[in-house]
Scaffold this active site. Structure first.
Site, PDB file in Angstrom:
ATOM      1  N   HIS A   3       7.788  -8.068  -2.821  1.00 55.82           N
ATOM      2  CA  HIS A   3       6.478  -8.376  -3.408  1.00 55.82           C
ATOM      3  C   HIS A   3       6.496  -9.777  -4.027  1.00 55.82           C
ATOM      4  O   HIS A   3       6.947  -9.946  -5.151  1.00 55.82           O
ATOM      5  CB  HIS A   3       6.134  -7.342  -4.486  1.00 55.82           C
ATOM      6  CG  HIS A   3       5.705  -6.032  -3.905  1.00 55.82           C
ATOM      7  ND1 HIS A   3       4.406  -5.771  -3.542  1.00 55.82           N
ATOM      8  CD2 HIS A   3       6.413  -4.924  -3.584  1.00 55.82           C
ATOM      9  CE1 HIS A   3       4.314  -4.555  -3.037  1.00 55.82           C
ATOM     10  NE2 HIS A   3       5.527  -4.015  -3.044  1.00 55.82           N
ATOM     11  N   GLU A  16       4.066 -11.349  -5.176  1.00 55.83           N
ATOM     12  CA  GLU A  16       3.019 -11.501  -6.195  1.00 55.83           C
ATOM     13  C   GLU A  16       3.469 -11.097  -7.587  1.00 55.83           C
ATOM     14  O   GLU A  16       2.806 -11.422  -8.568  1.00 55.83           O
ATOM     15  CB  GLU A  16       1.761 -10.703  -5.788  1.00 55.83           C
ATOM     16  CG  GLU A  16       1.852  -9.181  -5.909  1.00 55.83           C
ATOM     17  CD  GLU A  16       2.511  -8.497  -4.703  1.00 55.83           C
ATOM     18  OE1 GLU A  16       3.218  -9.188  -3.940  1.00 55.83           O
ATOM     19  OE2 GLU A  16       2.330  -7.278  -4.547  1.00 55.83           O
ATOM     20  N   LYS A  22     -10.701 -12.182 -14.996  1.00 53.49           N
ATOM     21  CA  LYS A  22     -10.807 -12.442 -16.440  1.00 53.49           C
ATOM     22  C   LYS A  22     -10.112 -13.746 -16.855  1.00 53.49           C
ATOM     23  O   LYS A  22     -10.643 -14.508 -17.659  1.00 53.49           O
ATOM     24  CB  LYS A  22     -10.175 -11.267 -17.202  1.00 53.49           C
ATOM     25  CG  LYS A  22     -10.431 -11.275 -18.686  1.00 53.49           C
ATOM     26  CD  LYS A  22     -11.729 -10.566 -18.976  1.00 53.49           C
ATOM     27  CE  LYS A  22     -12.007 -10.391 -20.435  1.00 53.49           C
ATOM     28  NZ  LYS A  22     -13.170  -9.533 -20.649  1.00 53.49           N
ATOM     29  N   GLY A  69     -21.047 -11.059 -28.263  1.00 51.01           N
ATOM     30  CA  GLY A  69     -19.895 -11.540 -29.015  1.00 51.01           C
ATOM     31  C   GLY A  69     -18.649 -11.520 -28.147  1.00 51.01           C
ATOM     32  O   GLY A  69     -17.642 -12.112 -28.494  1.00 51.01           O
ATOM     33  N   CYS A 100       5.055  -6.255   2.062  1.00 53.19           N
ATOM     34  CA  CYS A 100       5.540  -4.888   1.936  1.00 53.19           C
ATOM     35  C   CYS A 100       4.939  -4.011   3.039  1.00 53.19           C
ATOM     36  O   CYS A 100       5.234  -4.189   4.212  1.00 53.19           O
ATOM     37  CB  CYS A 100       5.239  -4.352   0.536  1.00 53.19           C
ATOM     38  SG  CYS A 100       6.034  -2.762   0.224  1.00 53.19           S
ATOM     39  N   TYR A 101       4.033  -3.095   2.682  1.00 53.97           N
ATOM     40  CA  TYR A 101       3.388  -2.263   3.697  1.00 53.97           C
ATOM     41  C   TYR A 101       2.739  -3.131   4.775  1.00 53.97           C
ATOM     42  O   TYR A 101       2.814  -2.823   5.971  1.00 53.97           O
ATOM     43  CB  TYR A 101       2.327  -1.384   3.028  1.00 53.97           C
ATOM     44  CG  TYR A 101       1.545  -0.542   3.998  1.00 53.97           C
ATOM     45  CD1 TYR A 101       2.065   0.649   4.474  1.00 53.97           C
ATOM     46  CD2 TYR A 101       0.294  -0.963   4.451  1.00 53.97           C
ATOM     47  CE1 TYR A 101       1.357   1.416   5.391  1.00 53.97           C
ATOM     48  CE2 TYR A 101      -0.422  -0.203   5.356  1.00 53.97           C
ATOM     49  CZ  TYR A 101       0.105   0.985   5.827  1.00 53.97           C
ATOM     50  OH  TYR A 101      -0.594   1.736   6.727  1.00 53.97           O
ATOM     51  N   ASP A 156     -17.173 -12.302 -21.856  1.00 56.76           N
ATOM     52  CA  ASP A 156     -17.867 -12.394 -20.573  1.00 56.76           C
ATOM     53  C   ASP A 156     -19.304 -12.883 -20.745  1.00 56.76           C
ATOM     54  O   ASP A 156     -19.732 -13.805 -20.048  1.00 56.76           O
ATOM     55  CB  ASP A 156     -17.851 -11.036 -19.855  1.00 56.76           C
ATOM     56  CG  ASP A 156     -16.435 -10.513 -19.682  1.00 56.76           C
ATOM     57  OD1 ASP A 156     -15.494 -11.329 -19.807  1.00 56.76           O
ATOM     58  OD2 ASP A 156     -16.269  -9.308 -19.455  1.00 56.76           O
ATOM     59  N   SER A 157     -20.032 -12.267 -21.686  1.00 49.89           N
ATOM     60  CA  SER A 157     -21.424 -12.699 -21.845  1.00 49.89           C
ATOM     61  C   SER A 157     -21.463 -14.116 -22.397  1.00 49.89           C
ATOM     62  O   SER A 157     -22.366 -14.897 -22.058  1.00 49.89           O
ATOM     63  CB  SER A 157     -22.196 -11.730 -22.746  1.00 49.89           C
ATOM     64  OG  SER A 157     -21.630 -11.666 -24.032  1.00 49.89           O
ATOM     65  N   ALA A 158     -20.480 -14.483 -23.204  1.00 51.37           N
ATOM     66  CA  ALA A 158     -20.456 -15.838 -23.777  1.00 51.37           C
ATOM     67  C   ALA A 158     -20.269 -16.887 -22.683  1.00 51.37           C
ATOM     68  O   ALA A 158     -20.983 -17.898 -22.642  1.00 51.37           O
ATOM     69  CB  ALA A 158     -19.332 -15.948 -24.813  1.00 51.37           C
ATOM     70  N   GLY A 202       0.835  -1.194   0.000  1.00 50.62           N
ATOM     71  CA  GLY A 202       0.000   0.000   0.000  1.00 50.62           C
ATOM     72  C   GLY A 202       0.864   1.236   0.000  1.00 50.62           C
ATOM     73  O   GLY A 202       1.826   1.298  -0.765  1.00 50.62           O
TER      74      GLY A 202
END
Ligand code: XMP
Length: 522
Positions: free
Chosen positions: A180, A182, A378, A235, A92-93, A238-240, A65
């Site tokens: 870090h 990550e 995602k 198309g 870290c923080y 996400d909606s697919a 942070g």
């Protein structure tokens, strides 16, 4: 619209809570935890010990942070959390905060430490670093440094500028790393996180594609029961994936709606219909609304007005489709976890920015929302899509704006302009795919500006339209850089567009980053 229960819950999974002291770090940490097959959720720094206890997490991670715990107004953690007997890893923080709150000390570091540093493991390295190379590269970004860990903790690593690069007190379930773990530049970072999860928290690997799908399917069935749902397909990915998941859960109680606006990419409407209507055998309604869209867009050149007109037309078309499914009480939306976090909602509430709604549907449509991707990142959505059998070209499709080609046609949006742009755009994307670069590029497309330039083709003087190629790299669309596409790829795009697209006599490449430009042209 009313929001229903989240369609996947973390219930039943060992959960690690990531306390958010700075969003960009917290999301990355949460994703890494899930890569280790442990479910993670992001919670605000204001969370209380009681709230954490109620969630019964396997562990808690404090994210990075602000630069220093001594910065004015720096966030702190409810100190009661340390008494919950839940293992805590500070990053870290977060590590500085543990030291500061539990009797260690944090002091100014003469030069700070930013970027790559060489870390030396002390002694056996303790449970997080044991057996890893004695010297290893880590990524640092801090101004202050931990001088003393909390009493009872052992220092397990240091760098030239950080006497306490890592500490731990496994008996009390306390772990801190100044680096870090990550980020990719920390070579053994994922191992450090995984060891905290397995050794520190005893968390079982249970968050897998199969279990995500099973949990979502069960939860959608629970929510929808014997009701009917509709899902607008754009198309996009996400909606697919949302549609495919809900279809697996409730089969033909789901109807998918595709509005062909006339502003989609080449063959997109047919591909979507082929995949969902034929391949998956879903109940499918296609509304061909191009005539209405172009009619409403005639004469309009102002970008915001264009978006508004497209939005209104979309609602009208969607409502027409809805008449074919009069008993639908549920609307499926592909809302993702980052949308949920960024809108300030928690996983249990439902305020989402309006532009994340499918096609910008208004609030007064009387539906209960089904959001099966609400807890997913995602990359998880793509993996779920692949697992459900969606074709590669849908799963790895680049983002495409809701108003479609309308925001890439500068000036009036006519059927002719849309046809020209669609053709040029297909060539740009096809050449990128042929070059094997499609997945490295965030978005690549053509734009049709509203100007004409002089050219010469054969013996003829031409006065045609230029096409702009835009290709950018990005990780979240908030910032972007123009892609350094190889010259021969640009050359292939340019010569094919000129040769194959009537009326185009010039191709230019947009070399502007975001900011100052945006990704789209309007
Ligand atoms: P900009 O152009 O603002 O775009 O840099 C950032 C990302 O958002 C997409 N975009 C939109 N998506 N409706 C959408 O659904 C819109 O009106 C819209 N405008 C831009 C754009 O493609 C990029 O991924």
């Amino acid at each position: 619209m009313t929001a229903g229960a989240a369609a996947v819950t973390g219930r039943g999974f060992d959960t690690v809570l990531v306390v958010d002291f700075g969003a960009q770090y917290a999301q990355l940490i949460a994703r890494r935890v899930r890569e280790c097959e442990v479910y993670s959720e992001i919670v605000p720094a204001s969370i209380t010990a009681d709230e954490i206890a109620a969630r019964r997490p396997a562990g808690v991670i404090l994210s990075g942070g602000p630069a220093s715990v001594h910065v004015e107004g720096a966030p702190i953690l409810d100190p009661e959390i340390y008494g919950l007997e839940v293992p805590v890893l500070g990053i870290c923080y977060g590590a500085q905060l543990i030291a500061e709150q539990l009797g260690g000390s944090v002091g100014p570091n003469a030069r700070g430490e930013y970027g790559r540093a060489e870390m030396t493991v002390a002694g056996t390295g303790g449970s997080l670093l044991e057996g890893l190379p004695a010297s290893q590269p880590v990524w640092m970004s801090h101004f202050d440094a931990i001088v003393e860990p909390p009493p009872g903790a052992t220092v397990t690593a240091s760098t030239a500028a950080s006497p306490v690069a890592a500490f731990e007190d496994p008996d009390r379930g306390l772990y801190g790393v100044q680096f870090h773990p990550e980020v990719e530049h920390t070579l053994h970072g994922l191992q450090v996180i995984e060891r905290f999860l397995r050794r520190g928290c005893g968390a079982r690997p249970s968050w897998s594609m199969d279990s995500i799908i099973d949990a979502s399917v069960a939860s959608v069935r629970d929510q929808v029961g014997r009701g009917r749902a509709i899902c607008g397909l754009s198309g996009g990915v996400d909606s697919a994936v949302a549609a495919a998941l809900v279809h697996r859960a409730i089969g033909d109680q789901l109807t998918c709606v595709l509005v062909d606006t006339g502003l989609l990419r080449l063959d997109e409407a047919d591909q979507v219909q082929e995949t969902f209507g034929r391949h998956f055998g879903m109940d499918f309604v296609r509304v061909d609304a191009a005539t209405e869209f172009f009619g409403a867009l005639a004469g309009i050149t102002e970008p915001e007005t264009k978006r508004k007109v497209v939005g209104e037309q979309f609602i009208r078309a969607f409502e027409r489709a809805r008449h074919q499914v009069p008993d639908a009480g549920f609307l499926v939306q592909g809302t993702l976890y980052p949308d949920v976090i960024e809108s300030g909602a928690t996983t249990h509430s439902s305020t989402i920015k309006s532009h994340h709604n499918v096609g910008g549907l208004p609030d007064d449509l009387d539906f209960e929302l089904v959001e099966p991707l609400r807890l997913l990142f995602k990359d998880e959505v793509r993996a779920v899509g692949a697992e459900l059998g969606l074709p590669d070209e849908i799963v790895h499709r680049q983002p495409f704006p809701g108003p479609g080609l309308a925001v890439r046609i500068i000036g009036e949006v006519t059927p002719e302009a849309a046809a020209t742009l669609r053709h040029a755009d297909a060539i740009v994307r096809e050449e990128l795919r042929t070059a094997g670069l499609e997945r490295e590029i965030w978005q690549s497309f053509a734009v049709l500006p509203d100007i004409r330039t002089v050219g010469v083709m054969g013996d003829e003087r031409t006065y045609g339209r230029p096409v702009v190629i835009r290709a950018v790299t990005s990780s979240d669309a908030m910032t972007a850089d123009w892609a350094r596409l190889p010259h021969d790829v640009l050359e292939a795009m340019s010569s094919r567009v000129i040769a194959e697209v009537p009326g185009v006599n010039r191709v230019v490449y947009d070399i502007t980053s975001k900011p100052p430009a945006t990704i789209e042209w309007e």
